[in-house]
Write a protein that holds these residues in place. Sequence first.
Motif, mmCIF file in Angstrom:
data_model
loop_
_atom_site.group_PDB
_atom_site.id
_atom_site.type_symbol
_atom_site.label_atom_id
_atom_site.label_comp_id
_atom_site.label_asym_id
_atom_site.label_seq_id
_atom_site.Cartn_x
_atom_site.Cartn_y
_atom_site.Cartn_z
ATOM 1 N N CYS A 340 -11.374 -42.459 31.673
ATOM 2 C CA CYS A 340 -12.298 -42.400 32.880
ATOM 3 C C CYS A 340 -11.734 -44.162 33.268
ATOM 4 O O CYS A 340 -11.875 -44.950 32.562
ATOM 5 N N VAL A 341 -11.552 -44.270 34.507
ATOM 6 C CA VAL A 341 -10.980 -45.568 35.254
ATOM 7 C C VAL A 341 -12.234 -46.405 35.085
ATOM 8 O O VAL A 341 -13.239 -46.129 35.557
ATOM 9 N N PRO A 342 -11.719 -47.658 34.163
ATOM 10 C CA PRO A 342 -12.908 -48.514 33.989
ATOM 11 C C PRO A 342 -13.123 -49.488 35.390
ATOM 12 O O PRO A 342 -12.209 -49.567 35.974
ATOM 13 N N VAL A 343 -14.211 -49.472 35.823
ATOM 14 C CA VAL A 343 -14.577 -50.483 37.094
ATOM 15 C C VAL A 343 -15.349 -51.581 36.764
ATOM 16 O O VAL A 343 -16.493 -51.516 36.231
ATOM 17 N N ILE A 344 -14.540 -52.819 36.479
ATOM 18 C CA ILE A 344 -15.135 -53.833 35.714
ATOM 19 C C ILE A 344 -15.579 -54.962 36.716
ATOM 20 O O ILE A 344 -15.128 -55.210 37.769
ATOM 21 N N ILE A 345 -17.086 -55.118 36.491
ATOM 22 C CA ILE A 345 -17.786 -55.860 37.393
ATOM 23 C C ILE A 345 -18.238 -57.170 36.709
ATOM 24 O O ILE A 345 -19.214 -57.199 36.071
ATOM 25 N N ALA A 346 -17.494 -58.074 36.501
ATOM 26 C CA ALA A 346 -17.774 -59.237 35.736
ATOM 27 C C ALA A 346 -16.624 -60.270 36.245
ATOM 28 O O ALA A 346 -15.539 -60.082 35.681
ATOM 29 N N ASP A 347 -16.971 -61.286 36.863
ATOM 30 C CA ASP A 347 -16.087 -62.148 37.534
ATOM 31 C C ASP A 347 -15.644 -63.052 36.237
ATOM 32 O O ASP A 347 -16.106 -63.460 35.428
ATOM 33 N N ASN A 348 -14.192 -63.349 36.542
ATOM 34 C CA ASN A 348 -13.589 -64.343 35.692
ATOM 35 C C ASN A 348 -13.301 -63.836 34.444
ATOM 36 O O ASN A 348 -12.806 -64.689 33.387
ATOM 37 N N ILE A 349 -13.500 -62.582 33.904
ATOM 38 C CA ILE A 349 -13.402 -61.994 32.631
ATOM 39 C C ILE A 349 -11.861 -62.170 32.267
ATOM 40 O O ILE A 349 -11.013 -61.753 33.126
ATOM 41 N N ARG A 350 -11.481 -62.286 31.126
ATOM 42 C CA ARG A 350 -10.161 -62.512 30.680
ATOM 43 C C ARG A 350 -10.007 -61.071 29.728
ATOM 44 O O ARG A 350 -11.035 -61.037 28.819
ATOM 45 N N LEU A 351 -9.315 -60.316 29.910
ATOM 46 C CA LEU A 351 -9.163 -58.948 29.281
ATOM 47 C C LEU A 351 -8.229 -59.083 28.244
ATOM 48 O O LEU A 351 -7.231 -59.769 28.013
ATOM 49 N N PRO A 352 -8.389 -58.288 26.935
ATOM 50 C CA PRO A 352 -7.557 -58.440 25.810
ATOM 51 C C PRO A 352 -6.074 -57.867 26.122
ATOM 52 O O PRO A 352 -5.852 -56.874 26.924
ATOM 53 N N PHE A 353 -5.074 -58.386 25.275
ATOM 54 C CA PHE A 353 -3.568 -58.117 25.329
ATOM 55 C C PHE A 353 -2.979 -57.999 26.668
ATOM 56 O O PHE A 353 -2.598 -56.800 26.676
ATOM 57 N N PRO A 354 -3.111 -58.890 27.474
ATOM 58 C CA PRO A 354 -2.604 -58.707 28.695
ATOM 59 C C PRO A 354 -0.992 -58.390 28.715
ATOM 60 O O PRO A 354 -0.527 -57.860 29.607
ATOM 61 N N SER A 355 -0.363 -58.851 27.873
ATOM 62 C CA SER A 355 1.202 -58.778 27.759
ATOM 63 C C SER A 355 1.626 -57.254 27.545
ATOM 64 O O SER A 355 2.576 -56.832 27.779
ATOM 65 N N ILE A 356 0.804 -56.413 26.898
ATOM 66 C CA ILE A 356 0.966 -55.161 26.650
ATOM 67 C C ILE A 356 0.246 -54.321 27.671
ATOM 68 O O ILE A 356 0.783 -53.066 28.064
#
Length: 437
Positions: A340-356
Amino acid sequence: MRDPKLPRPPAPAPAAAARRGAPTFTDKLRRHSAWLLLLWFALSVYLFLSAAPPAASPLRPAFLLPHSKPRALAATTTSTKPPVRIYVYDLPSRFNRDWAAADPRCARHLFAAEVALHESLQSYSPARAGRPEDADLFFVPVYVSCNFSTPNGFPSLSHARGMLADAVDLVRRDMPFWNRSGGADHVFVASHDFGACFHPMEDVAIADGIPEFLKRSILIQTFGVHGHHVCQEAEHVVIPPHVPPEVALELPEPEKARRDIFAFFRGKMEVHPKNISGRFYSKKVRTELLQRYGRNSKFYLKRKRYDNYLSEMARSIFCLCPLGWAPWSPRLVESVLLGCVPVIIADNIRLPFPSILRWPDISLQVAEKDVASLETVLDHVVATNLTAIQRNLWDPAKRKALVFNRPLEVGDATWQVLRELEILLDRSQRSYVGSWR
């Protein structure tokens, strides 16, 4: 031949000497050419070195291990073993195993990464150093999220600081390695709302801050935001919240699921945004979602708990992931696992493992101030690039990277943590080893 007894003829006049070949300027240059060449070479070297950029400095001088050789020499990209070697402290059971034995929720709830990482590192011999002298890093396994003593059933964190302080005192007293680096090569898990600030309310967490004895260490935490924040004022790796791995196995594969729900959210939504604590829960975002879309037939929004809510996510095209008290939420991982496509509503959040994980390719981010236009945004995605997002999202490797398997599997969340620790360690020592790529 001149008779030596005869008087020596007078020296020629200067003009006559010039006519007979006195040294010219060219002759003088030729005579001193070796010295000039040496001067030119020295000047060239000086200019080259002064123009070169300075080497990047380590993240922290204390982070360098005094006993180890440079890691570029200790491991190569052709090695079959991970270059990061972690020594796992065998602490008394009161710091970990007793908590897990007392309540099965300890190993399964959203903060349970502290348990999963400990168990995986213990069993994964390629990354585990048998002797502390061989270690690059030291893992301190303390389960601070397993005290389910609160009336609402959520873990209490009131004991976290004291429990961690006791563990550090023990390590400092009985082992020499903490004192060698001031704890800079020691790793702790802080999988809570605001990491090692150990409080679910942001204002209190900021006021309390990270304990002094942890500020030089490496924290593995679910909390991360772009920009400065008191609760990330230490070296850290952002990880996903823990979701049991079987979630992805109990429902149909994402590409085979029938998706008859347009946009889904089930969870806490305050009718009035000011919580009983006197604070505005979710910065009023969830309340606005309920007010604007609660009667919209395209939005499936529910406030009551439902044990089978994962089946609802598996039927949905978009899964809303608004902030709660903290920016992150287990819905982020659950959405990816269920396609299910995540719709992230949280300003400035850093998400895990961005290099992957290229999050812009597998999710949507909507600013908190733009909740009013959410339906328009989702309709636009359906009309343009929904298929491309779903194709990226349904890649099995994406799902695997967010799950803490026990035992560890190549490519899973624990594997990604080891990779991030390697990057962090090599950046601090100015030599990156890419064998986990």
